[in-house]
Design an enzyme around this catalytic site. Structure first.
Site, PDB file in Angstrom:
ATOM      1  CG  ASP A  10      -1.860   1.100   1.331  1.00 22.52           C
ATOM      2  OD1 ASP A  10      -1.588   2.185   0.777  1.00 22.52           O
ATOM      3  OD2 ASP A  10      -2.900   0.908   1.971  1.00 22.52           O
ATOM      4  CG  ASN A  24      -8.920  14.123 -10.270  1.00 19.78           C
ATOM      5  OD1 ASN A  24      -8.992  15.340 -10.151  1.00 19.78           O
ATOM      6  ND2 ASN A  24      -9.445  13.299  -9.379  1.00 19.78           N
ATOM      7  N   GLY A  32      -9.180   5.205  -5.416  1.00 21.05           N
ATOM      8  CA  GLY A  32      -7.887   4.528  -5.609  1.00 21.05           C
ATOM      9  C   GLY A  32      -6.783   5.086  -4.732  1.00 21.05           C
ATOM     10  CB  VAL A  33      -3.252   5.889  -5.608  1.00 24.10           C
ATOM     11  CG1 VAL A  33      -2.097   6.643  -4.988  1.00 24.10           C
ATOM     12  CG2 VAL A  33      -2.809   4.504  -6.062  1.00 24.10           C
ATOM     13  CG  ASP A  34      -6.471  11.501  -5.629  1.00 20.43           C
ATOM     14  OD1 ASP A  34      -5.759  12.088  -4.803  1.00 20.43           O
ATOM     15  OD2 ASP A  34      -7.192  12.091  -6.466  1.00 20.43           O
ATOM     16  CB  SER A 122      -2.682   5.666 -16.262  1.00 23.90           C
ATOM     17  OG  SER A 122      -2.670   7.066 -16.361  1.00 23.90           O
ATOM     18  CB  THR A 123      -2.513   0.444 -14.158  1.00 22.83           C
ATOM     19  OG1 THR A 123      -2.239   0.491 -12.746  1.00 22.83           O
ATOM     20  CG2 THR A 123      -1.259   0.754 -14.938  1.00 22.83           C
ATOM     21  N   GLY A 124      -5.496   1.955 -12.955  1.00 25.46           N
ATOM     22  CA  GLY A 124      -6.720   1.641 -12.205  1.00 25.46           C
ATOM     23  C   GLY A 124      -7.919   2.260 -12.895  1.00 25.46           C
ATOM     24  CE1 TYR A 126      -8.904   9.203 -14.494  1.00 24.44           C
ATOM     25  CE2 TYR A 126      -6.648   9.979 -14.708  1.00 24.44           C
ATOM     26  CZ  TYR A 126      -7.966  10.213 -14.357  1.00 24.44           C
ATOM     27  OH  TYR A 126      -8.335  11.439 -13.871  1.00 24.44           O
TER      28      TYR A 126
END
Ligand code: AR6
Length: 174
Positions: A10, A24, A32-34, A122-124, A126
């Protein structure tokens, strides 16, 4: 020469100088991460993001760019927010994805951060295919930190992969 490490885990738990956020362009949070970074890092991060929106980035942070804030209560000193491109089957946006890694490292270098943790930008949400996202991430970070004549700014660049599938994709690309 910087060590490149892959780790399953994590990103909010990393004790590093800087963690990179897959943000974004609003800089005002998301999932997600954000979402995890703002939740665990606390309101100080959002306060600095709002200040950036009121000054340097009135129109939002453009895709492929990066900007730093405090890391609040995270065990890191800074969060470097970057905006990945949304995957498009019709248009090649890989230059923008590479730019996220390059710009984040540029900001890290300016801050004096020697250890940096990246998610798979970008791999989630997006939608970028993991294998391709992993190749772009590793190629760009290698070029920036290990190419001939590259500086000695970094000690470790860590990719923090959330699940086994992402870890496998990065291992294969490495
Ligand atoms: N630590 C490490 N990796 C994680 C974590 C975590 N805590 N949580 C998810 N991942 P995403 P994006 C992985 O969606 O695709 C947000 O709403 C996840 O499995 O976080 O760049 C923003 O506000 C995936 O492999 O970022 C934007 O609107 C990777 O991190 C949008 O999502 C990235 O997934 C950005 O989408």
């Amino acid at each position: 020469m910087a060590t490149i490490r892959l780790l399953r885990g994590d990103i909010t738990e990393q004790s590093v100088d800087a963690v990179v956020n897959a943000a974004n362009s609003s800089l005002l949070g998301g999932g997600g991460v954000d979402g995890a970074i703002h939740r665990r890092g606390g309101p100080e991060i959002l306060a600095e993001c709002r200040a950036l929106r009121a000054s340097r980035y009135r129109e939002g942070l453009p895709t492929g760019r990066a900007v730093a804030t405090t890391a609040g209560r995270l065990p890191a000193r800074w969060v470097i927010h970057t905006v990945g491109p949304v995957w498009s089957p019709a248009e090649d946006r890989s230059g923008q994805l590479a730019s996220c890694y390059r710009e984040s490292l540029r900001v890290a270098r300016e801050l004096g951060a020697r250890t940096v943790a990246f998610p798979a930008v970008s791999t989630g949400a997006y939608g970028w295919p993991l294998d391709d996202g992993a190749r772009i991430a590793l190629r760009t970070v290698r070029e920036e930190t290990q190419g001939p004549g590259k500086d000695e700014a970094f000690e470790e660049i860590r990719f923090v992969l959330f699940d086994q599938r992402a870890h496998d994709a990065f291992s294969a690309a490495l």
